[in-house]
Enzyme design. Structure first.
Site, PDB file in Angstrom:
ATOM      1  N   PHE A 151       0.811  -1.208   0.000  1.00 49.99           N
ATOM      2  CA  PHE A 151       0.000   0.000   0.000  1.00 49.99           C
ATOM      3  C   PHE A 151       0.851   1.269   0.000  1.00 49.99           C
ATOM      4  CE2 PHE A 151      -2.847  -3.326   1.208  1.00 49.99           C
ATOM      5  CZ  PHE A 151      -4.047  -2.982   0.610  1.00 49.99           C
ATOM      6  N   GLU A 152       1.541   1.545   1.092  1.00 55.67           N
ATOM      7  CA  GLU A 152       2.298   2.790   1.157  1.00 55.67           C
ATOM      8  C   GLU A 152       3.578   2.573   1.945  1.00 55.67           C
ATOM      9  OE1 GLU A 152       0.869   7.288   1.578  1.00 55.67           O
ATOM     10  OE2 GLU A 152       0.831   6.231   3.498  1.00 55.67           O
ATOM     11  N   GLN A 153       4.668   2.420   1.226  1.00 55.55           N
ATOM     12  CA  GLN A 153       5.961   2.333   1.885  1.00 55.55           C
ATOM     13  C   GLN A 153       6.903   3.345   1.259  1.00 55.55           C
ATOM     14  OE1 GLN A 153       8.863  -0.677   0.851  1.00 55.55           O
ATOM     15  NE2 GLN A 153       7.311  -1.858  -0.232  1.00 55.55           N
TER      16      GLN A 153
END
Length: 545
Positions: free
Chosen positions: A365-367
């Site tokens: 998702f969001e790194q």
């Protein structure tokens, strides 16, 4: 001209689509979960290529948050109709199992650099679509493979054709399956051409592994029937396990101004006795010729390592050290994962790259991970980071990365009582669990504040990390951790079923804040160094370089 050595686009540059407009050649390649989407390289001589744009660069065009590894952008097709550029692409949301969620879109632009339009949604019936502009009729045709979930394990149901109305932005009229492929099966990656009264259909078959191939068929009418080439496959290494270039298929053809024809194609260069393609699926080129209105690869169908093209490759540039500084904007060599909102994961100011710690490395998702492709079998990488973790759930540093299941990560992290330490977090192929390799290597205590230099060397299949505390009297790089097996950073170890991983190895910088509290932890990087090394470790590597 002396021949050049394949590949022409080293490292992860899969599923090439080639186009010539005047004296300019362009190749579009897949980017999968890496953002921005699609790489377009430019050349004037077929030997030397420069990245000119990644056209899918905003949220309205592409949002891959949640896309699994090796999903995202598959097999773009780049064309020109005499007035503007057209790009067809698939955004894959699911690939494993019986179902594939494959959404197909089209964007256009007046200039290759853009701006590129917002997308027209076309369909989701399959993947690897292309757009064919029939100059004789003025019609545009959408060509893609059909996925039939009822037919597992052979769900590749043929190549389907339908007219696309550019003014209305939708498919119209009859749709028909025009080609079912050869006995090799797994037909995909179609491209249509017209020449001397024939329609030619070039497809990929045999999967993306060692039985991959380019198959050619032709017909007097666009709806078929299509007869298969006398040799069936015009390019493949499936019958020659000793060929220097393997996994050859998924191609596209282009004519030079003087009438020569070339085929660009997906390829791999296996290393180690396990035949692992650390550099992923690369882009090669082959010279072709026409005989009896059939296209043949010169000295084919096995791909040639050395090929004559109009230009000569700039080897000095290929082996040059790259020291990236962070003055104004991120260098074009770098990409990040999935998100169309990069301002949430990084910024550039005060001559530093600041990563905002988000989710864990390997998140879908969001790194906060910014990296460049590994384009050499052996190289050095180095960076300097300033990071002040408060506990063990804060970490940032240097990573050699393939996907959530295989990465190596040297981090500045913390202890539960707020002390800084240097800690290695490695996966060593943990499919299907995504676990870190246990036990972890022993951590190294660091001063409470200050910058740390992090480095790694890869020599073929061997990876070694190093570190130094910046400002110490003896600021020398010291080894940390064991020698790791760098060859796991490859398609063959990507955590999917056989031949189900599609990207390549990257090296870069990352930061995580698993506490998720405000303000988010920031890691500041001064520079990033990538230094290719001419180093031969075994007989397989000689073939690649």
């Amino acid at each position: 001209m002396p021949p050049i050595t394949n590949p022409i686009l080293p490292g992860f540059n899969a599923d090439p689509s080639i186009l010539r407009v005047g004296d300019d050649y362009y190749i579009a390649t897949s980017t999968f979960e890496w953002f921005p989407g699609v790489q377009i390289h430019h050349s004037t001589d077929l030997a030397n290529w420069d990245l000119v744009t990644r056209p899918l660069n905003r949220k309205s065009q592409l949002d891959m948050r949640g896309n699994p590894d090796s999903c995202g952008i598959w097999a773009p097709c780049l064309t020109h109709d005499g007035e503007k550029y057209w790009l067809v692409y698939t955004d894959v949301k699911r690939k494993d199992g019986s179902f594939k969620d494959t959404h197909n879109y089209i964007v256009s632009a007046d200039k290759i650099e853009g701006p590129w339009s917002d997308p027209w949604y076309v369909n989701s019936s399959g993947f690897d679509p292309s757009l064919f502009h029939d100059a004789d009729t003025g019609k545009k045709w959408f060509v893609n493979m059909l996925w039939d979930h009822r037919r597992r394990p052979r769900a590749f149901a043929g190549i389907r054709l339908q007219e696309w109305d550019a003014k209305a932005g939708k498919l119209i009229g009859e749709r028909k399956t025009i080609f079912y492929g050869s006995e090799l099966d797994l037909v995909e990656g179609p491209h249509l051409y017209k020449r001397n009264g024939y329609y030619y259909l070039l497809t990929a078959e045999g999967g993306t592994g060692y039985t991959h191939a380019c198959t050619l068929a032709r017909s007097k009418g666009i709806w078929g029937p299509y007869e298969i080439h006398p040799e069936t496959h015009i390019l493949t290494a499936k019958d020659d396990i000793h060929a220097a270039i393997q996994r050859s298929g998924h191609g596209d053809i282009v004519d030079t101004p003087d009438g020569k024809t070339y085929l660009v194609h997906l390829m791999g260069r296996p290393t180690t006795q396990l035949r692992r393609c650390v550099l992923g699926r690369e882009c090669g080129i082959q010279e072709c010729y026409w005989k009896d209105d059939w296209l043949y690869v010169k000295n084919g169908p096995v791909p040639s390592l050395h090929v004559e093209v109009p230009g000569t490759k700039d080897e000095e540039k290929y082996w040059a050290e790259q020291k990236y500084t962070f003055d104004k904007q991120l260098h074009k060599d770098f990409q990040w994962l999935r998100t169309p909102e990069p301002e949430r994961i990084f910024s550039i100011n005060d001559s530093q790259l600041t990563l905002y710690g988000r989710e864990s490395i390997g998140s879908w998702f969001e790194q906060a991970l910014v990296a460049r492709r590994q384009t050499h079998f052996s190289y050095d990488a180095e960076t300097v980071v300033d990071f002040n973790p408060e506990d063990e759930r804060h970490f940032a540093g240097l990573t050699a990365y393939y996907c959530r299941f295989n990465f190596f990560y040297l981090t500045v992290s913390g202890t539960e009582d707020g002390k800084r330490e240097l800690l290695l977090l490695t996966s060593e192929v943990s499919f299907p669990h995504g676990d870190l390799e246990q036990p972890l290597a022993a951590p190294v205590r660091l001063p409470d504040k200050g910058k740390v230099k992090l480095a790694l060397t890869i020599r073929g299949a061997k990876l070694q990390f190093f570190y130094a505390v910046v400002g110490e009297a003896q600021e020398e790089l010291k080894k940390i951790g064991p020698v790791y097996d760098a060859s796991i950073l490859c398609d063959e170890c990507g955590g999917h079923r056989n031949e189900g991983s599609f990207t390549g190895a990257f090296v870069g910088m990352a930061a995580s804040d698993l506490n998720g509290t405000a303000p988010v932890k920031e890691a500041k990087f001064d520079y990033f160094l990538y230094r290719p090394q001419k180093h031969v470790t075994d007989r397989y590597e000689v073939k690649g370089q």
